[in-house]
Motif scaffolding. Structure first.
Motif, PDB file in Angstrom:
ATOM      1  N   UNK A  73       0.833  -1.207   0.000  1.00  0.00           N
ATOM      2  CA  UNK A  73       0.000   0.000   0.000  1.00  0.00           C
ATOM      3  C   UNK A  73       0.864   1.252   0.000  1.00  0.00           C
ATOM      4  N   UNK A  74       1.880   1.261   0.851  1.00  0.00           N
ATOM      5  CA  UNK A  74       2.769   2.426   0.913  1.00  0.00           C
ATOM      6  C   UNK A  74       3.557   2.589  -0.379  1.00  0.00           C
ATOM      7  N   UNK A  75       4.039   1.479  -0.924  1.00  0.00           N
ATOM      8  CA  UNK A  75       4.826   1.530  -2.157  1.00  0.00           C
ATOM      9  C   UNK A  75       4.009   2.093  -3.309  1.00  0.00           C
ATOM     10  N   UNK A  76       2.819   1.567  -3.528  1.00  0.00           N
ATOM     11  CA  UNK A  76       2.013   2.033  -4.658  1.00  0.00           C
ATOM     12  C   UNK A  76       1.500   3.456  -4.437  1.00  0.00           C
ATOM     13  N   UNK A  77       1.196   3.795  -3.199  1.00  0.00           N
ATOM     14  CA  UNK A  77       0.703   5.152  -2.922  1.00  0.00           C
ATOM     15  C   UNK A  77       1.813   6.183  -3.096  1.00  0.00           C
ATOM     16  N   UNK A  78       2.985   5.929  -2.526  1.00  0.00           N
ATOM     17  CA  UNK A  78       4.091   6.872  -2.671  1.00  0.00           C
ATOM     18  C   UNK A  78       4.482   7.005  -4.140  1.00  0.00           C
ATOM     19  N   UNK A  79       4.468   5.891  -4.860  1.00  0.00           N
ATOM     20  CA  UNK A  79       4.771   5.930  -6.288  1.00  0.00           C
ATOM     21  C   UNK A  79       3.839   6.882  -7.013  1.00  0.00           C
ATOM     22  N   UNK A  80       2.542   6.784  -6.730  1.00  0.00           N
ATOM     23  CA  UNK A  80       1.583   7.620  -7.457  1.00  0.00           C
ATOM     24  C   UNK A  80       1.549   9.059  -6.959  1.00  0.00           C
ATOM     25  N   UNK A  81       1.970   9.284  -5.732  1.00  0.00           N
ATOM     26  CA  UNK A  81       2.182  10.671  -5.304  1.00  0.00           C
ATOM     27  C   UNK A  81       3.296  11.286  -6.138  1.00  0.00           C
ATOM     28  N   UNK A  82       4.375  10.530  -6.328  1.00  0.00           N
ATOM     29  CA  UNK A  82       5.483  11.009  -7.152  1.00  0.00           C
ATOM     30  C   UNK A  82       5.052  11.238  -8.599  1.00  0.00           C
ATOM     31  N   UNK A  83       4.060  10.473  -9.059  1.00  0.00           N
ATOM     32  CA  UNK A  83       3.576  10.597 -10.438  1.00  0.00           C
ATOM     33  C   UNK A  83       2.515  11.688 -10.600  1.00  0.00           C
ATOM     34  N   UNK A  84       2.176  12.368  -9.503  1.00  0.00           N
ATOM     35  CA  UNK A  84       1.226  13.471  -9.596  1.00  0.00           C
ATOM     36  C   UNK A  84      -0.233  13.076  -9.488  1.00  0.00           C
ATOM     37  N   UNK A  85      -0.512  11.889  -8.964  1.00  0.00           N
ATOM     38  CA  UNK A  85      -1.899  11.442  -8.849  1.00  0.00           C
ATOM     39  C   UNK A  85      -2.571  11.927  -7.568  1.00  0.00           C
ATOM     40  N   UNK A  86      -1.820  12.622  -6.727  1.00  0.00           N
ATOM     41  CA  UNK A  86      -2.340  13.122  -5.451  1.00  0.00           C
ATOM     42  C   UNK A  86      -1.986  14.596  -5.312  1.00  0.00           C
TER      43      UNK A  86
END
Length: 296
Positions: A201-214
């Motif tokens: 959960x942390x890995x995929x969430x942090x990844x998508x924060x870095x990708x601008x999804x948050x």
């Protein structure tokens, strides 16, 4: 390989004779150890997210590999990414010991099938990233998939609960979740499973924060496929753009349900085309796009 910590026994002698309260307290302590193990692995999770975000941004795909409870946890993580972060479903792959039937049926011997693990990894390319998950770190299917993936040029991340594992040795990056002995020896659906779930959960969430999804804690890539999600999206647009909900809903309609475009319309972009240009120039980062609104 070191002794499997998840299968050490003897710490809970007489467990079946204990009171319910004492049993539950022991189980909760196991879950607390799982969370502590994830916290200790934060640097490795951060490194993995940086790698994964870079490779996804470059057009690569995300794949998960595993057997039994481990792959079930991984599929749960991956299956949520399209709706939550707008990740295309075609960019998420699953290498499952025993195939999709194993998600519901116990196909225990499938985890020993090295040939199938290697064969399933044939779909991967040098652009892809494979996240392998195995509490023991010794699952033959998963190790074979990791090795073949690396041979094909993919980057392999191993999430394991035991140190000095063969799976970690077969990967480019290890995320070690040292959750320790299970209350029920070897039952890795307990603490190890919790640690895997949280780490993924942390890995995929942090990844998508870095990708601008948050943006500001909001899912600005959320899909609007039903009434609940459309309502949620309208609330996000209203909060970020600081407009009322009717204006947010109207902008969402104009933007075809795309939250970032709707926010930019509400914030001053003259039309959808202008919003699109801003997002392209900002590589999808809404904050950067909003900062450039005056340039349109």
């Amino acid at each position: 390989m070191a002794e499997r910590q998840t299968e050490q026994s003897g710490r809970y002698l007489g467990l079946d004779t204990w009171s319910d309260e004492r049993i539950l307290d022991a189980l909760v302590q196991g879950q607390e150890r799982a969370i502590a193990a994830v916290r200790a692995a934060a640097p490795a999770i951060s490194e993995a997210a940086t790698i994964l975000a870079h490779r996804l941004a470059a057009g690569g795909r995300l794949a998960y590999a595993g057997a039994g409870a481990s792959i079930r946890v991984a599929v749960q993580d991956g299956s949520e990414l399209p709706a939550t972060f707008g990740m295309p479903e075609a960019n998420i792959l699953y290498l499952i010991a025993g195939g999709r039937a194993a998600m519901f049926d116990t196909l225990a011997d499938a985890e020993d099938d090295e040939a199938d693990g290697a064969a399933q990894a044939e779909v991967l390319t040098a652009a892809d990233t494979l996240v392998t998950v195995a509490a023991s770190g010794s699952t033959p299917f998963t190790i074979a998939a990791a090795r073949r993936a690396r041979e094909r040029g993919a980057v392999v991340i191993a999430i394991v609960n035991n140190p000095e594992s063969r799976l970690a040795a077969a990967a480019d990056l290890e995320i070690l979740l040292a959750s320790g002995p299970e209350v029920i020896a070897g039952s890795t659906r307990l603490a190890a499973g919790t640690a895997q779930k949280v780490a993924l959960n942390l890995l995929s969430t942090l990844t998508h924060i870095k990708l601008g999804a948050v943006h500001d804690g909001f899912m600005v890539n959320v899909e609007t496929g039903n009434a609940k999600l459309r309502q949620r999206a309208a609330g996000i647009v209203a909060a970020v753009a600081r407009v009322d909900e009717p204006r947010a809903q109207a902008a969402l309609g104009e933007a075809g349900g795309q939250v970032k475009h709707a926010i930019l319309l509400c914030a001053g972009a003259k039309d959808i085309a202008a919003a699109q240009r801003l997002l392209i120039a900002a590589n999808g980062n809404l904050r950067l796009a909003m900062a450039r609104l005056g340039d349109t």
